[in-house]
Structures are given as structure tokens and as C-alpha cells.
Scaffold this motif. Structure first.
Motif, mmCIF file in Angstrom:
data_model
loop_
_atom_site.group_PDB
_atom_site.id
_atom_site.type_symbol
_atom_site.label_atom_id
_atom_site.label_comp_id
_atom_site.label_asym_id
_atom_site.label_seq_id
_atom_site.Cartn_x
_atom_site.Cartn_y
_atom_site.Cartn_z
ATOM 1 N N UNK A 122 0.826 -1.202 0.000
ATOM 2 C CA UNK A 122 0.000 0.000 0.000
ATOM 3 C C UNK A 122 0.862 1.255 0.000
ATOM 4 N N UNK A 123 0.516 2.174 -0.918
ATOM 5 C CA UNK A 123 1.230 3.449 -0.985
ATOM 6 C C UNK A 123 0.750 4.384 0.110
ATOM 7 N N UNK A 124 1.614 5.293 0.499
ATOM 8 C CA UNK A 124 1.259 6.295 1.493
ATOM 9 C C UNK A 124 0.258 7.279 0.898
ATOM 10 N N UNK A 125 -0.501 7.942 1.749
ATOM 11 C CA UNK A 125 -1.564 8.829 1.301
ATOM 12 C C UNK A 125 -1.053 10.177 0.802
ATOM 13 N N UNK A 126 0.215 10.519 1.065
ATOM 14 C CA UNK A 126 0.740 11.813 0.642
ATOM 15 C C UNK A 126 1.225 11.816 -0.805
ATOM 16 N N UNK A 153 6.601 8.581 -2.806
ATOM 17 C CA UNK A 153 7.027 7.204 -3.039
ATOM 18 C C UNK A 153 7.160 6.408 -1.743
ATOM 19 N N UNK A 154 6.476 6.836 -0.689
ATOM 20 C CA UNK A 154 6.511 6.113 0.577
ATOM 21 C C UNK A 154 5.444 5.025 0.581
ATOM 22 N N UNK A 155 5.649 4.028 1.428
ATOM 23 C CA UNK A 155 4.700 2.935 1.556
ATOM 24 C C UNK A 155 4.243 2.806 2.999
ATOM 25 N N UNK A 156 3.052 2.253 3.179
ATOM 26 C CA UNK A 156 2.534 1.937 4.498
ATOM 27 C C UNK A 156 2.928 0.496 4.841
ATOM 28 N N UNK A 157 2.568 0.053 6.028
ATOM 29 C CA UNK A 157 2.958 -1.284 6.472
ATOM 30 C C UNK A 157 2.138 -2.404 5.838
ATOM 31 N N UNK A 158 1.041 -2.085 5.167
ATOM 32 C CA UNK A 158 0.167 -3.129 4.645
ATOM 33 C C UNK A 158 0.736 -3.745 3.369
ATOM 34 N N UNK A 159 0.848 -5.058 3.373
ATOM 35 C CA UNK A 159 1.349 -5.810 2.233
ATOM 36 C C UNK A 159 0.508 -7.073 2.086
ATOM 37 N N UNK A 160 0.172 -7.464 0.857
ATOM 38 C CA UNK A 160 -0.675 -8.641 0.657
ATOM 39 C C UNK A 160 -0.326 -9.301 -0.674
ATOM 40 N N UNK A 161 -0.457 -10.604 -0.710
ATOM 41 C CA UNK A 161 -0.355 -11.355 -1.951
ATOM 42 C C UNK A 161 -1.752 -11.840 -2.303
ATOM 43 N N UNK A 162 -2.244 -11.431 -3.455
ATOM 44 C CA UNK A 162 -3.562 -11.867 -3.900
ATOM 45 C C UNK A 162 -3.385 -12.854 -5.044
#
Length: 163
Positions: free
Chosen positions: A20-24, A27-36
Motif C-alpha cells: 500500500x502506498x502512502x496517502x501523501x 514514493x513512501x509505503x505503508x505497512x500493509x502488504x498482501x499477496x492476492x
């Protein structure tokens, strides 16, 4: 994607690793990561121009479940369809729960442009926009890219020449 020329059945697997990309909008990312990933079975009924799909797998909210999609395509390139998804996520986590439904229409840009284009626009309506049951939106899935090479499409559009 596994597609035999003389079969109405097609089988495909897609896997996506997402972060998940940061809301600003940097090029920052949030801690959420998932494999779909989904295993999808397609059934084409060229006599009625109908495509039915059933997908089983994991969605963006890390929930697993099944999606149903049925659409009708027309000779001018337009297709309309409906879909429904049911997952194992509870309603306490995502309000209405792991259920998603809606309809869509897809049409070629050739209808709007002066020059020829193979691009399409897909417009949909989903009354529930929760996280449960959401798939990754990916353009140019292999099924759509190879659809014109299926036996149903070839026999419908070129049948008179092949006989």
C-alpha cells in the motif's frame, strides 16, 4: 492461462504481490502488504455471446472467497455484465461484510475516436465500496488479450470462409 482451441473452457491463474502506498502521494509505503491470487474458470457460449467466469482466491483485504461474473458481448465491441463476490470476512470487520456486487459496461474507444484503437473503457457501478471482496484491477489480462484467438470467436467471425 490454459486455452485449447476447440474448447469453450479456459483456465487461468493470476498472482499479485502488493504494497500500500502512502496517502501523501509520494514514493513512501505503508505497512500493509498482501499477496492476492485467483484461479479462474471461463466458459464461453459463442452462440449467445455470453462469457461466464468463476474465480476462487484471495482478495485485497486478505480475505478469501469466490466471485461470479457473467457478461454478454456484442459484435460492435460493447460488453455488459454483472458480478457478485462472497468472502469469509465478517460484517464486524467491514460493515456489510465480505459481499460485493455490481454491474459494468465496457466499450471500445473506436466508437468515440476518429482513428482506430483497440483500447476499451470500462465503467461500473458497485453500491458497496468496502474492502471485502475487492480484486486487483489489472488491464490486459491474458484472457482478454487472447479472446479473439478462441474457436468460438474464429468460427463466428470467419465461419463462412472456413467452410
Amino acid at each position: 492461462l490454459y486455452r485449447q482451441l476447440d474448447s469453450r473452457w479456459t483456465f487461468g491463474i493470476d498472482v499479485n504481490q502488493l504494497k500500500q502506498r502512502a496517502f501523501d502521494v509520494r514514493f513512501d509505503f505503508l505497512d500493509y502488504e498482501v499477496t492476492t491470487g485467483h484461479f479462474t474458470t471461463y466458459y464461453d457460449i459463442p452462440k449467445y455471446d455470453i462469457l461466464a467466469q468463476v474465480s476462487v482466491g484471495r482478495y485485497l483485504a486478505n480475505d478469501s472467497g469466490v466471485s461470479f461474473d457473467i457478461s454478454r458481448y456484442f459484435d460492435n465491441g460493447v460488453s455488459i455484465g454483472i458480478f457478485a463476490t462472497k468472502t469469509k470476512v465478517s460484517s464486524t470487520e467491514f460493515g456489510e461484510g465480505g459481499f460485493d456486487k455490481g454491474f459494468y459496461i465496457q466499450f471500445p474507444l473506436d466508437m468515440l475516436l476518429i482513428k482506430s484503437s483497440k483500447e476499451t473503457i470500462k465503467v461500473g457501478f458497485t453500491p458497496l465500496t468496502r474492502d471485502g471482496g475487492q480484486k486487483v484491477v489489472v488491464g490486459n489480462r491474458l484472457y482478454e488479450v487472447t479472446k479473439n484467438k478462441s474457436l468460438g470467436h474464429i468460427s463466428k467471425n470467419w465461419g463462412a470462409l472456413l467452410q
